[in-house]
Design a protein around this motif. Sequence first.
Motif, mmCIF file in Angstrom:
data_model
loop_
_atom_site.group_PDB
_atom_site.id
_atom_site.type_symbol
_atom_site.label_atom_id
_atom_site.label_comp_id
_atom_site.label_asym_id
_atom_site.label_seq_id
_atom_site.Cartn_x
_atom_site.Cartn_y
_atom_site.Cartn_z
ATOM 1 N N MET A 124 0.853 -1.160 0.128
ATOM 2 C CA MET A 124 -0.047 0.011 -0.253
ATOM 3 C C MET A 124 0.855 0.999 -0.131
ATOM 4 O O MET A 124 0.667 2.104 -0.882
ATOM 5 N N MET A 125 1.877 1.260 0.833
ATOM 6 C CA MET A 125 2.736 2.600 1.155
ATOM 7 C C MET A 125 3.667 2.745 -0.233
ATOM 8 O O MET A 125 3.775 3.754 -0.842
ATOM 9 N N TYR A 126 4.055 1.541 -0.698
ATOM 10 C CA TYR A 126 4.856 1.520 -2.057
ATOM 11 C C TYR A 126 3.915 2.234 -3.272
ATOM 12 O O TYR A 126 4.422 3.091 -3.929
ATOM 13 N N MET A 127 2.689 1.950 -3.173
ATOM 14 C CA MET A 127 1.895 2.241 -4.394
ATOM 15 C C MET A 127 1.384 3.658 -4.239
ATOM 16 O O MET A 127 1.172 4.253 -5.267
ATOM 17 N N LEU A 128 1.071 4.169 -2.962
ATOM 18 C CA LEU A 128 0.997 5.348 -2.720
ATOM 19 C C LEU A 128 2.040 6.416 -3.093
ATOM 20 O O LEU A 128 1.769 7.453 -4.093
ATOM 21 N N ALA A 129 3.367 5.700 -2.949
ATOM 22 C CA ALA A 129 4.626 6.325 -3.165
ATOM 23 C C ALA A 129 4.404 6.751 -4.778
ATOM 24 O O ALA A 129 4.845 7.644 -5.386
ATOM 25 N N GLY A 130 4.239 5.475 -5.639
ATOM 26 C CA GLY A 130 4.192 5.575 -6.954
ATOM 27 C C GLY A 130 3.194 6.571 -7.484
ATOM 28 O O GLY A 130 3.657 7.275 -8.418
ATOM 29 N N ALA A 131 1.999 6.519 -6.751
ATOM 30 C CA ALA A 131 0.921 7.465 -7.071
ATOM 31 C C ALA A 131 1.387 8.963 -7.313
ATOM 32 O O ALA A 131 1.192 9.712 -8.059
ATOM 33 N N PHE A 132 1.904 9.075 -5.962
ATOM 34 C CA PHE A 132 2.449 10.611 -5.942
ATOM 35 C C PHE A 132 3.658 10.873 -6.787
ATOM 36 O O PHE A 132 3.974 12.217 -7.178
ATOM 37 N N GLY A 133 4.617 9.840 -7.107
ATOM 38 C CA GLY A 133 5.629 10.092 -8.003
ATOM 39 C C GLY A 133 4.861 10.290 -9.380
ATOM 40 O O GLY A 133 5.489 11.089 -10.041
ATOM 41 N N VAL A 134 3.794 9.699 -9.868
ATOM 42 C CA VAL A 134 3.078 9.940 -11.163
ATOM 43 C C VAL A 134 2.619 11.556 -11.173
ATOM 44 O O VAL A 134 2.792 12.164 -12.137
ATOM 45 N N LEU A 135 1.772 12.019 -9.960
ATOM 46 C CA LEU A 135 1.197 13.252 -9.792
ATOM 47 C C LEU A 135 2.613 14.193 -9.990
ATOM 48 O O LEU A 135 2.391 15.313 -10.549
ATOM 49 N N SER A 136 3.685 13.865 -9.455
ATOM 50 C CA SER A 136 4.971 15.006 -9.549
ATOM 51 C C SER A 136 5.321 15.092 -11.011
ATOM 52 O O SER A 136 5.462 16.007 -11.180
ATOM 53 N N GLY A 137 5.306 14.028 -11.487
ATOM 54 C CA GLY A 137 6.115 13.735 -13.112
ATOM 55 C C GLY A 137 4.881 14.576 -13.927
ATOM 56 O O GLY A 137 5.502 15.433 -14.610
ATOM 57 N N LEU A 138 3.629 14.294 -13.665
ATOM 58 C CA LEU A 138 2.739 15.064 -14.372
ATOM 59 C C LEU A 138 2.589 16.604 -14.343
ATOM 60 O O LEU A 138 2.543 17.456 -15.214
ATOM 61 N N SER A 139 2.767 16.973 -13.122
ATOM 62 C CA SER A 139 2.661 18.507 -12.465
ATOM 63 C C SER A 139 3.844 19.272 -13.258
ATOM 64 O O SER A 139 3.925 20.108 -13.575
ATOM 65 N N LEU A 140 5.106 18.401 -13.264
ATOM 66 C CA LEU A 140 6.309 18.961 -13.549
ATOM 67 C C LEU A 140 6.239 19.106 -15.174
ATOM 68 O O LEU A 140 6.502 20.108 -15.686
ATOM 69 N N LEU A 141 5.537 18.065 -15.762
ATOM 70 C CA LEU A 141 5.443 18.189 -17.365
ATOM 71 C C LEU A 141 4.531 19.290 -17.618
ATOM 72 O O LEU A 141 4.654 20.138 -18.611
ATOM 73 N N GLY A 142 3.381 19.574 -16.788
ATOM 74 C CA GLY A 142 2.601 20.637 -17.044
ATOM 75 C C GLY A 142 3.197 22.124 -17.008
ATOM 76 O O GLY A 142 2.937 23.178 -17.773
ATOM 77 N N LEU A 143 4.532 22.161 -16.187
ATOM 78 C CA LEU A 143 5.162 23.435 -16.170
ATOM 79 C C LEU A 143 6.136 23.467 -17.157
ATOM 80 O O LEU A 143 6.497 24.636 -17.854
ATOM 81 N N THR A 144 6.948 22.306 -17.590
ATOM 82 C CA THR A 144 7.961 22.424 -18.540
ATOM 83 C C THR A 144 7.411 22.350 -20.021
ATOM 84 O O THR A 144 8.381 22.810 -20.840
#
Lengths: 315, 308
Positions: free
Chosen positions: B203-223
């Motif tokens: 569960m905790m690893y999947m949450l980490a993965g999910a927030f990693g995905v959110l981080s990547g997408l938000s970064l992409l939205g900026l760059t």
Amino acid sequence: MTALIERLRHKPWVFSFAAALAVWLITIAYTQGQGAGAILTAAFSFATFTIIVGLGQMMVITTGPGNVDLSIPATITLSGVVAMKVMDEDSSRLLIGVLAAMGAATLVGVFNYGLIRLLRIPPIIATLSSSFLILSTAISYGRGIRIKPPESLAEFATMRLIGIPVMAFFVLGVSVVIAVILTRTVYGRSVLAVGQNMRAAWLAGMNVDLTRFATYVLSAFLAGICGILLSGFSRGAALNMGEEFLLASIATVVIGGTSVAGGRANVPGIWGAALFMYLLVTMLNTFGASAGIRLILTGLMIIAVIVAAGGEEPR
Amino acid sequence: MNRRLLRQALPFLSLAVVLAATFYVQPRTMSYFGLNLMLQYAVPIALATIAQMFIITVNDLDLSIGPFVGLVSCVGATLLFETPAVGLIVLLFLIAAYGAIGALVHVRNLPSIVVTLGLSFVWLGLAVLILPSPGGKAPVWLKGLMSVQVPAVPFPIIAAVVIGLLVHVALMTSSYGVIARGAGGNPKALRRAGWSMLRTKIMMYMLAGAFGVLSGLSLLGLTTSGDAHVADRYTLYSIAGVILGGGEFIGGRVSPLGAVVGALTLALAGSFLIFLRISPDWQIGAQGAILIIVLALRALVTYGEQKR
């Protein structure tokens, strides 16, 4: 036979050598025996740098969970830059250059442990923050210029004896010294004891602080040696010369069978793991794999080796 | 008790000091647009820091989060842009992969540092395969989301507060959050109480993965374009952010609000150093110095609290 297998199971370093051998055999099977010796010679040259810093990282990791030296790449760079600048391409200034570089590296170790002990910062964060400072020092001191090594240093770093690089013998000597220190001296036994249980070691009257201090200084010292040799080998110091050694130093230690939980070190495993990592990249290059495939397979292999070697028994 | 309160307030005080120093050096940043510009990159860093925090909660460490964020940005700029359905499936698959890694680490009792070290190569390799050189295009909705103009309060601040509060409620107040932190605090006790460590870790690893995905997408939205190496420094940022925010490596002692504040402090420190006009040579060094100073303060505050 089963007794032999059972005995080997308890020697984790065997895995790393077996993996290195397997990768080498696959490579020369692919090239039908061509360049088998040349590949080994190259492996013994390049792996030596990883082995030196791996030995230092091994000592640090052995002192217990959470201990790791992330400042190794920056220290390598600083030592290389200082050595090249002080030597100034003059072979007669070789000794003073080596002393200056080793002095700088030792200071880094003292600073690292100062942060850990006085500020009570976790070692990962302490060595990370100090690596930023060290790198800035190297940048501003070296000013990004690629300075050439004196001829004598370059010669030593690339010299060969019966097909084997002289440096490999030198690093073998260093490894033997580290192995003796680890198993035969009070300091070495203290490192293992502190790694197994810091509180128990303290209660038993060991000087825990001195042991940990010496270990961080030793790691920085070895990174310093690596920096000098590497700048001799690659004909100059560059600001990114240490980069690849962050992952390499940690990976060799763990693949080599040293316990990440601390308290158990393994010197031969460092050799096997460093050779394995280099031969793996060589094999993928021989197959003509693209950069992406090469990275993926390198990563999967690291994971596969650690899964095969198995983790710790729960305490 | 007083020290404990001070300790919890320290991440917020550090942020206030860095913010005040920035305003002092460059008063023009004390505006809607100034804050927006300075803090926009804090959003992906905060999300990556939260991802790291979930892993640290169960006493592991993720050395692959930086390359993972880079991979997500590449997937977002290519697959998600061209065929959204395929892109979405790939991203969900990546989250599942994180869960599988959690299971592997737990079942074989492997050192997470080494496994995630290996993974960092895998993520980088996949990213390079998908997008050999920086490029691609961010989906329009993502660009729109990241450049939202909210009246009065800049969007990055709102985003940071919302992220921090959501995770705080989930991890610090829910009963499942207590179990998750207990998994870091005393795994043996948790197992004896009948909880599955395996499920908690997945569960905790999947949450980490999910927030990693959110981080990547938000970064992409900026760059607005993908790059495999865009987030290489995020691994170190995320670890430093968690620790700056008052988290500890072992024992399940973490703070989601602190982690977000730590990430904001790190992002601000970057701008602050640029405004100071110090030599580029010392740019990285000064960042290290700020980290050391904040942690030294914390050591001072907690000096009496815990004796070995």
